[in-house]
Motif scaffolding. Structure first.
Motif, short mmCIF file in Angstrom:
data_model
loop_
_atom_site.label_atom_id
_atom_site.label_comp_id
_atom_site.label_asym_id
_atom_site.label_seq_id
_atom_site.Cartn_x
_atom_site.Cartn_y
_atom_site.Cartn_z
N ASP A 145 0.82 -1.20 0.00
CA ASP A 145 0.00 0.00 0.00
C ASP A 145 0.86 1.26 0.00
O ASP A 145 1.83 1.35 0.76
N PRO A 146 0.53 2.26 -0.83
CA PRO A 146 1.25 3.54 -0.79
C PRO A 146 1.08 4.21 0.57
O PRO A 146 0.01 4.18 1.16
N THR A 147 2.17 4.81 1.05
CA THR A 147 2.15 5.45 2.35
C THR A 147 2.43 6.95 2.19
O THR A 147 2.77 7.44 1.11
N GLU A 148 2.32 7.65 3.30
CA GLU A 148 2.69 9.07 3.31
C GLU A 148 4.14 9.26 2.88
O GLU A 148 4.48 10.23 2.20
N LYS A 149 4.98 8.32 3.24
CA LYS A 149 6.40 8.39 2.87
C LYS A 149 6.56 8.31 1.35
O LYS A 149 7.38 9.04 0.76
N LEU A 150 5.80 7.45 0.70
CA LEU A 150 5.87 7.34 -0.76
C LEU A 150 5.46 8.65 -1.42
O LEU A 150 6.12 9.11 -2.36
N LEU A 151 4.38 9.26 -0.96
CA LEU A 151 3.92 10.50 -1.56
C LEU A 151 4.94 11.62 -1.37
O LEU A 151 5.15 12.45 -2.27
N ALA A 152 5.60 11.64 -0.21
CA ALA A 152 6.64 12.64 0.02
C ALA A 152 7.82 12.43 -0.91
O ALA A 152 8.41 13.39 -1.45
N ILE A 153 8.20 11.17 -1.13
CA ILE A 153 9.29 10.84 -2.05
C ILE A 153 8.91 11.24 -3.47
O ILE A 153 9.73 11.80 -4.23
N ARG A 154 7.69 10.97 -3.86
CA ARG A 154 7.23 11.33 -5.21
C ARG A 154 7.31 12.84 -5.44
O ARG A 154 7.71 13.30 -6.52
#
Length: 609
Positions: free
Chosen positions: A287-296
């Motif tokens: 599942d995408p996390t807040e960390k993934l969105l920040a990295i993106r």
């Protein structure tokens, strides 16, 4: 984690591994020392990569995870190849199903991701014995990670390089002449100093952080590791501004299914938990996390990223609770669980000597004399690797544990049967103690007597359960439930009735102690809520049947609760203190069904991927 020699595959490895016939001159990859960068097809190239372990993710979900990585803005992935995953038995190779490496690389190619390949033979990775097969230990004098086992796989258009820890000692000892030296570090490191250390070994060429740690692993008994998302995104941005090439370890961790978890040994033996969530940008369930969105958000400042929405989380379902029943122990049980039969030996034999590389073995002998008073049973040389569950005439006496519990008291009469079930908790995957033999490595002392004349059973519990046992023999296996809790190693069984859905779920064993669990013949891994931090086990939806009863088998090693219930939830609990509910709350739990609109959107997202 950092270890060993690896390959960077500039062109897509899937093409090379499948067809192997790229036209000479079409593509190239090299190091431009003058301009401190990589050259791909003659042009400057910077990779932004993430680690993903196909061996920790069901094949059904490989495409889903790769698409999410691509949509984040990555242009490459880093992949380990665990030798023991493909050759668990010497000479028997498996590259099919969940072990189909070629298919995984094809999917990466189709998705538009380049591949950094780490083929081993040693990979570390918190994986059982660092990816080395346990049958290597049948050669007692072997020196692992030396000239005995090292080999190099050379592919077209590749650059060989090492990845080493961010210390002078690790860089000095880890680098190899002729191979490009890179460094690894996390969010708590001075970036300038780290890359300056790389420059000591590579004065010119690209800056590379081969393992930028987005999270960390968990050991049983430790708190769940968490790394702040904003720290990860900030340090990533700083490295990219410097023009560095970065691989994020991990981007998705996945799960140590079965017996594949590794272990560390610094001051004592510490086994890695079943979940390899790693607090990564993609969760254990993908599942995408807040960390993934920040990295993106960081990556899109440096390169064009694919348009369109991020694929959503896979659907989850809380199926509720199931009550299990004790499996009746029959006289033929050992014939079922140990089809090869026992081996007799005056003194204990190790797992490796018995060619039983994973799981459990049963050591049986008799009491040499009457023990009317509690008498110490001692492992004087710390020879129990890793846990030994001791019964006398079927009565649980206690357990011995490596580095921790070296003596227990037992009672009984001369001639009583002594059964010692030994559990392999995963071999050390890093450091000087990687030659990690399992079983009873030395004699056990009972009072003043050395126990001898052993009958040793290699147990193929997985094979028996994969063959349908104990559910195939349900008439014998379903006695009247016992309300009193059972102690010591006991098998339990039950079924989760189908409801038309096969969605991901998480199994919570509330008030159970420690053991192993199988669903429909698949070994989900170890549970140990009593020690923590992990409290739930991830169950991939494709493992479940939508029309047939789903078979549950549990090997509880210490003590089962009186209620004998297990709970299927729609969310994980990886931290002991994450949330807690009482037995009354568990007993009253009701499954949550999705609305029609939720179901429609979920299926739209599945087919979109």
């Amino acid at each position: 984690m950092a270890a060993g020699v690896l390959l960077f595959v500039a062109v897509n490895l899937a093409c090379l591994s499948v067809s192997g016939n790229l036209v000479s001159g079409e593509r190239s990859f090299s190091i431009d020392h003058k301009n401190d960068c990589f050259l791909k097809d003659g042009k400057p190239f910077q990779y932004i990569s993430g680690s993903i372990h196909y061996a920790r993710i069901p094949r059904y979900y490989w495409k889903d995870r790769l698409v999410k990585m691509y949509m984040t803005g990555l242009n490459a992935i880093q992949v380990y190849v665990p030798w023991n995953f493909h050759e668990a038995v010497q000479g028997v190779h498996n590259f099919t199903g969940d072990q189909d490496l070629g298919h995984f690389l094809d999917l990466a190619n189709q998705t538009g991701l380049l591949v950094i390949l780490r083929p081993g033979p040693y990979i570390c990775a918190e994986w059982e014995m660092g990816g080395l097969p346990a049958w290597l230990l049948q050669k007692p004098s072997i020196i692992l990670r030396s000239a005995d086992t090292v080999f190099f796989l050379i592919l077209l258009y590749t650059v060989l390089f090492t990845t080493d820890g961010n210390t002078d000692k690790e860089m000095t000892c880890g680098t190899l002449e002729g191979l490009y030296a890179t460094v690894d570090f996390g969010t708590d490191t001075n970036i300038t100093q780290a890359f300056s250390r790389q420059r000591q070994f590579e004065p010119r060429g690209p800056l590379v952080n081969s393992e930028f740690y987005t999270g960390w692993l968990d050991h049983w008994g430790d708190p769940h590791a968490v790394v702040d998302a904003q720290k990860v995104s900030r340090v990533l941005e700083e490295m990219l501004i410097m023009g560095a090439n970065v691989n994020m370890y991990m981007f998705e961790g996945g799960t140590n299914f079965g017996y594949w978890n590794g272990a560390d040994h610094d001051t004592r033996f510490r086994s890695v938990v079943t979940s390899y969530d790693y607090d990564a940008p993609l969760s254990e369930a993908g599942d995408p996390t807040e960390k993934l969105l920040a990295i993106r958000d960081v990556i899109k400042q440096f390169r064009d990223i694919p348009s369109g929405p991020m694929p959503p989380a896979t659907p989850k379902f809380a199926y509720g609770f199931v009550t299990l029943k004790k499996v009746r122990l029959s006289h033929g049980l050992l014939n079922t669980l140990s089809p090869l039969g026992p081996v007799k030996s005056q003194y204990p034999l190790t797992f490796e000597e018995m060619k039983q590389y994973y799981g459990y073995m049963l050591y049986r002998t008799t009491l040499p004399r009457d023990l009317s008073e509690p008498t110490p049973l001692i492992s004087p040389l710390n020879g129990v690797h890793d846990r030994a569950y001791v019964c006398v005439n079927g009565l649980f006496q206690g357990l011995l544990e490596r580095d921790t519990v070296l003596v227990i008291n037992v009672t009984g009469q001369q001639g009583d049967t002594v059964d010692i079930l030994v559990e392999n908790m995963g071999r050390v995957n890093f450091g000087s103690k990687i030659n990690d033999y399992k079983g009873l490595l030395s004699n056990l002392i009972l009072g003043k007597d050395v126990l001898s004349d052993w009958t040793i059973y290699p147990l193929d519990i997985d094979g028996a359960i994969a063959g349908g046992w104990p559910h195939s023999d349900s008439r014998k296996s379903f006695p009247v439930p016992q309300k009193d809790p059972s102690v010591g190693p006991v098998l339990y069984m039950g079924t989760l009735q189908p409801n038309g859905l096969a969605w991901d779920t998480f199994l919570k064993l509330h008030e159970w102690t420690k053991g192993q669990i199988w669903i429909n013949g698949m070994n989900l891994g170890r549970y140990w809520p009593a020690r923590g931090p992990q409290q739930t086990l991830y169950i991939p939806g494709p493992l479940l049947s939508t029309t047939l009863p789903n078979n549950i088998t549990v090997l509880e090693l210490e003590r089962a609760p009186a209620h004998l219930r297990v709970l299927f939830m729609d969310r994980p609990q990886l931290n002991t203190a994450q949330f807690h509910f009482s037995f009354n709350e568990v007993a009253s739990f009701q499954p949550r069904f999705p609305t029609w609109s939720q179901t429609r959107e979920i299926y739209k997202s599945i087919y979109w991927c």
